[in-house]
Design a protein around this motif. Structure first.
Motif, PDB file in Angstrom:
ATOM      1  N   ARG A 212       0.839  -1.133   0.029  1.00 39.09           N
ATOM      2  CA  ARG A 212       0.013  -0.195  -0.003  1.00 39.09           C
ATOM      3  C   ARG A 212       0.921   1.264  -0.026  1.00 39.09           C
ATOM      4  O   ARG A 212       0.543   2.173  -0.705  1.00 39.09           O
ATOM      5  N   ALA A 213       1.954   1.205   0.831  1.00 32.89           N
ATOM      6  CA  ALA A 213       2.851   2.228   0.811  1.00 32.89           C
ATOM      7  C   ALA A 213       3.371   2.586  -0.577  1.00 32.89           C
ATOM      8  O   ALA A 213       3.619   3.767  -0.964  1.00 32.89           O
ATOM      9  N   ALA A 214       3.920   1.543  -1.081  1.00 33.67           N
ATOM     10  CA  ALA A 214       4.597   1.578  -2.249  1.00 33.67           C
ATOM     11  C   ALA A 214       3.629   1.916  -3.516  1.00 33.67           C
ATOM     12  O   ALA A 214       4.065   2.747  -4.434  1.00 33.67           O
ATOM     13  N   ALA A 215       2.331   1.881  -3.227  1.00 35.88           N
ATOM     14  CA  ALA A 215       1.304   2.398  -4.369  1.00 35.88           C
ATOM     15  C   ALA A 215       1.061   3.769  -4.032  1.00 35.88           C
ATOM     16  O   ALA A 215       0.430   4.537  -4.788  1.00 35.88           O
TER      17      ALA A 215
ATOM     18  N   VAL B 237      12.725   4.664   1.972  1.00 35.13           N
ATOM     19  CA  VAL B 237      12.868   5.521   0.553  1.00 35.13           C
ATOM     20  C   VAL B 237      13.231   4.306  -0.497  1.00 35.13           C
ATOM     21  O   VAL B 237      12.654   4.185  -1.406  1.00 35.13           O
ATOM     22  N   ASN B 238      14.231   3.759  -0.132  1.00 34.54           N
ATOM     23  CA  ASN B 238      14.798   2.931  -1.185  1.00 34.54           C
ATOM     24  C   ASN B 238      13.801   1.655  -1.283  1.00 34.54           C
ATOM     25  O   ASN B 238      13.525   0.838  -2.588  1.00 34.54           O
ATOM     26  N   ALA B 239      13.097   0.896  -0.215  1.00 31.54           N
ATOM     27  CA  ALA B 239      12.139  -0.067  -0.519  1.00 31.54           C
ATOM     28  C   ALA B 239      11.214   0.315  -1.242  1.00 31.54           C
ATOM     29  O   ALA B 239      10.835  -0.454  -2.209  1.00 31.54           O
ATOM     30  N   GLN B 240      10.719   1.546  -1.194  1.00 32.39           N
ATOM     31  CA  GLN B 240       9.748   1.966  -2.150  1.00 32.39           C
ATOM     32  C   GLN B 240      10.073   2.080  -3.467  1.00 32.39           C
ATOM     33  O   GLN B 240       9.413   1.905  -4.461  1.00 32.39           O
TER      34      GLN B 240
ATOM     35  N   VAL C  95       8.727  -0.779   4.072  1.00 31.55           N
ATOM     36  CA  VAL C  95       9.680  -1.792   4.210  1.00 31.55           C
ATOM     37  C   VAL C  95       8.785  -3.112   4.232  1.00 31.55           C
ATOM     38  O   VAL C  95       8.129  -3.336   5.111  1.00 31.55           O
ATOM     39  N   PRO C  96       9.463  -4.169   3.278  1.00 35.70           N
ATOM     40  CA  PRO C  96       8.644  -5.417   3.422  1.00 35.70           C
ATOM     41  C   PRO C  96       8.798  -6.217   4.832  1.00 35.70           C
ATOM     42  O   PRO C  96       9.880  -5.964   5.513  1.00 35.70           O
ATOM     43  N   ARG C  97       7.788  -6.603   4.994  1.00 35.42           N
ATOM     44  CA  ARG C  97       7.820  -7.656   6.287  1.00 35.42           C
ATOM     45  C   ARG C  97       9.061  -7.912   6.716  1.00 35.42           C
ATOM     46  O   ARG C  97       9.530  -8.007   7.819  1.00 35.42           O
TER      47      ARG C  97
END
Ligand SMILES: Nc1ncnc2c1ncn2[C@@H]1O[C@H](COP(=O)(O)OP(=O)(O)OP(=O)(O)O)[C@@H](O)[C@H]1O
Ligand SMILES: [Mg+2]
Lengths: 251, 422
Positions: free
Chosen positions: A77-80, A105-108, B380-382
């Protein structure tokens, strides 16, 4: 942008209905405010949107640009493009604020198939945005929210929002606990982010924040529903008369 | 059978056929007599209540499959003196010259009198005073080799003993000696899985105002077993710091026994351990004796356990009468990533002085759901979020390492271990 239809939510652990059919539609670039008595379901709405455990959606839907939010993991959801500024930001001992921001930031970026931000670019951007919010270098170094004052935590939420550049920002009582000057800083931070492609849902108890962040629409939530919607004048009415009249009118 | 008879029989069986190496004969014979008097440990011994020593005491070790991976050597970018043992056998080709400014380095197998012979086994004997540690005496009797280090000034480089494992059935005993002279300082690094079964003793004698730093990484072969003892005696105004990172291994028992005999001495022992699987068992057993004024000791142990792993901590602070103004701190914590894993802790304080400040605490907890959700809500993925929180949990122990470069290396390594699992 965001569309919530007939959202009904109960607690997973007990048989308690909290949201009883929430309908809300926020167009691109719009700012909506939600006000409502304590315990009416405002934070629950924000948690369910962002995917917190413990709630069960029994009916209804929530979509972001037509994509079903409720089916996704919180990080998806955050990445969306969804962002929630927490009413009670969480303290994370042992994780530095900088590390946290950069990881997020980088994960998204990764999830969206974009390139990661270089350490240098990231640092420059954080410094700039932190400065505007009067967040000093020391706060950036410390573990996430640990030992931050109430107001510092709220400013830290806005810094995260500024770094992540989400398209749908939900702010849950970001104004509570802020002094007058900090409120202005936060409002400026929000206003700086306002754009055609970005929408806001501002949950608040006070008209004061809405003086700075002018909402297009104000909703009143009571007992798990949106019971009334109107223009900015609705917030003034609440400020002056409380909820009694409005609730009597819709009962 | 009564426990004593049982142990005597087991000890006799174990000693049958064991060959005492050449050199240090008197010390070795004395040590063997200690083993016979004490008897090898048994799971019914109070001190082994949480850890079954059977596979450590039996005559033939369980085999341990070799673990191959493409990880580079730890501390590769740090200028250090490398001393390599392969299944306990010194590898001259793989080792550096045993020379370094500020220290004299030799091998136990070459000791013939001198300071090393003088202290060999003496600190181990000291460490037997309150609790029997027969596996350490067994080591003193039968250790085949080891490294002897005497620091006379500030050592120019850290000394890295690298223990490689290449034989699935290797059964290794090594014994290292360190003497830090007045005002001298040395860092000892120990890395690698060592053997299918490894019994190691380290005796450290720190003279006044000396400093000893110890950083150890026990990795990563899944089936290896190890029992290690560190015996330290530290004098006035001296510093002793030891940190151990442990990953994998079916059985690890690390004992650290510190005698703070001087005034104003400082001793810090810390450990971080990550255990995965029902066959993982890790035991930290620490015994710190304050016998001087103004002593400061810290024990910081953190364990991350998942998939049925077991962690043990037995930590004791003994403050002798007269050891006034002692400041003793002890914390042991576990992060249990599932309901099957367990952490058993036995913290103890025994205090005979009246003007001291000692505190201890032990906790077991799960990942904080609110923190996990907060991280996830930021994208951040789980799994990455869980790893981040796991590292954060271990951070307090890693912070005990004085040297930033060494700490960073271990942190990176730990991060990649968490990221890859297995
Ligand atoms: N996990 C939970 N367990 C029990 N009750 C809950 C839980 N989550 C929410 N509730 C209940 O649901 C109702 C709505 O709570 P919510 O936090 O959404 O209210 P709110 O409108 O944000 O109130 P406030 O203005 O005080 O922040 C409250 O009665 C609250 O006690
Ligand atoms: Mg709320």
């Amino acid at each position: 942008m965001l569309e919530i239809k007939g959202l009904e939510v109960k607690l997973e652990e007990e048989d308690k209905q909290i949201l009883k059919g929430v309908d809300l539609k926020i167009g691109a670039g719009e700012v909506h405010a939600i006000m409502g008595p304590n315990g009416s379901g405002k934070s629950t709405t924000s948690y369910v949107l962002s995917g917190k455990d413990g709630y069960e959606v029994t009916s209804g839907s929530a979509t972001l640009d037509g994509v079903d939010l409720l089916d996704m993991e919180p990080e998806e959801r955050a990445a969306a493009g969804l962002f929630l500024a927490f009413q009670y930001p969480v303290e994370i001992p042992g994780v530095g604020n900088m590390t946290f921001l950069r990881t997020a930031v980088n994960a998204q970026r990764k999830a969206r198939g974009e390139e990661e931000l270089s350490a240098g670019d990231f640092l420059k951007e954080v410094r700039e945005k932190a400065k505007a919010l009067k967040i000093d270098a020391d706060m950036l170094k410390r573990p996430v929210n640990v030992g931050f004052s109430g107001g510092e935590k709220k400013r830290n939420e806005i810094l995260q929002m500024a770094m992540l550049e989400p398209k749908m920002c939900v702010l849950d009582e970001t104004d509570s606990g802020l002094d007058v000057d900090a409120m202005k800083l936060v409002a400026e931070g929000v206003n700086a982010l306002r754009s055609e492609g970005r929408s806001f849902l501002v949950i608040t108890h006070y008209q004061r924040l809405l003086d700075h962040i002018k909402p297009d629409v104000v909703h009143i939530m009571a007992n798990g529903r949106i019971v009334k919607s109107g223009g900015p004048e609705l917030a003034l009415e609440v400020e002056n008369n409380g909820y009694a009249d409005i609730l009597a009118e819709v009962a | 059978m009564a426990l004593a008879e049982l142990k005597l029989a087991a000890t006799q069986t174990r000693l049958t056929g064991m060959v005492m190496p050449e050199g240090l004969n008197d010390q070795r014979v004395d040590a063997m007599n200690r083993v016979i008097t004490m008897g090898l440990p048994h799971k019914r011994d109070e001190y082994w209540k949480y850890t079954d020593p059977a596979t450590l005491t039996q005559s033939t070790p369980e085999t341990a499959a070799l673990f191959h991976n493409d990880e580079g050597a730890l501390f590769a970018d740090i200028d250090r003196v490398k001393i390599v043992f392969v299944d306990g056998v010194f590898d001259a080709d793989a080792s550096d010259d045993l020379t370094c400014e500020g220290v004299e380095i030799g091998r136990l197998a070459d000791v013939d009198g001198g300071w090393a012979a003088d202290i060999y086994g003496t600190l181990e004997i000291n460490g037997q005073l309150h609790v029997h540690r027969p596996l350490a005496a067994l080591n003193t009797a039968f250790a085949t080799d080891g490294v002897v280090i005497r620091a006379t000034a500030k050592a120019a480089k850290p000394i890295n003993i690298i223990y490689l494992h290449s034989d699935e059935a290797s059964d290794v005993m090594l014994h290292n000696l360190v003497r830090v002279e007045e005002g001298a300082e040395v860092t000892l690094l120990e890395t690698g899985p060592a053997a299918a079964r490894f019994n190691k003793v380290l005796e450290v004698d720190v003279a006044k105002t000396g400093a000893f730093h110890h950083v150890r990484a026990q990795g990563r072969d899944h089936e290896r077993r190890a029992v290690t003892h560190c015996f330290a005696r530290i004098a006035d105004e001296s510093l002793f710091k030891s940190f151990t990172l442990t990953a994998n291994g079916v059985l690890t028992r690390n004992e650290c026994i510190i005698d703070m005999v001087g005034d104003d001495a400082v001793a810090h022992v810390a450990g971080a351990c990550v255990g995965d699987g029902a066959d993982f068992h890790h035991d930290d057993t620490v015994f710190i004796t304050h016998d001087g004024l103004n002593g400061e000791s810290r024990q910081v142990f953190k364990k991350v356990l998942r998939n049925g792993a077991t962690g043990v901590f037995q930590g004791k602070i003994l403050v002798k009468a007269g050891a006034q103004k002692t400041d003793g701190y002890q914390i042991s914590q576990s992060l249990l990533l599932d309901d099957d894993s367990q952490f058993l802790a036995k913290p103890e304080l025994e205090i005979y002085a009246d003007d001291v400040a000692c505190s201890h605490g032990s906790t077991s907890g799960a990942i904080d759901d609110d923190a996990l959700f907060y991280l996830q809500s930021r994208g951040v993925p789980r799994k990455a979020a869980t790893d981040l929180l796991t590292l954060a949990f271990l951070a307090e122990a890693l912070d005990e390492i004085a040297d930033d470069a060494l700490a960073d290396d271990l942190r990176d390594r730990l991060e990649s271990w968490l990221g890859r699992r297995g």
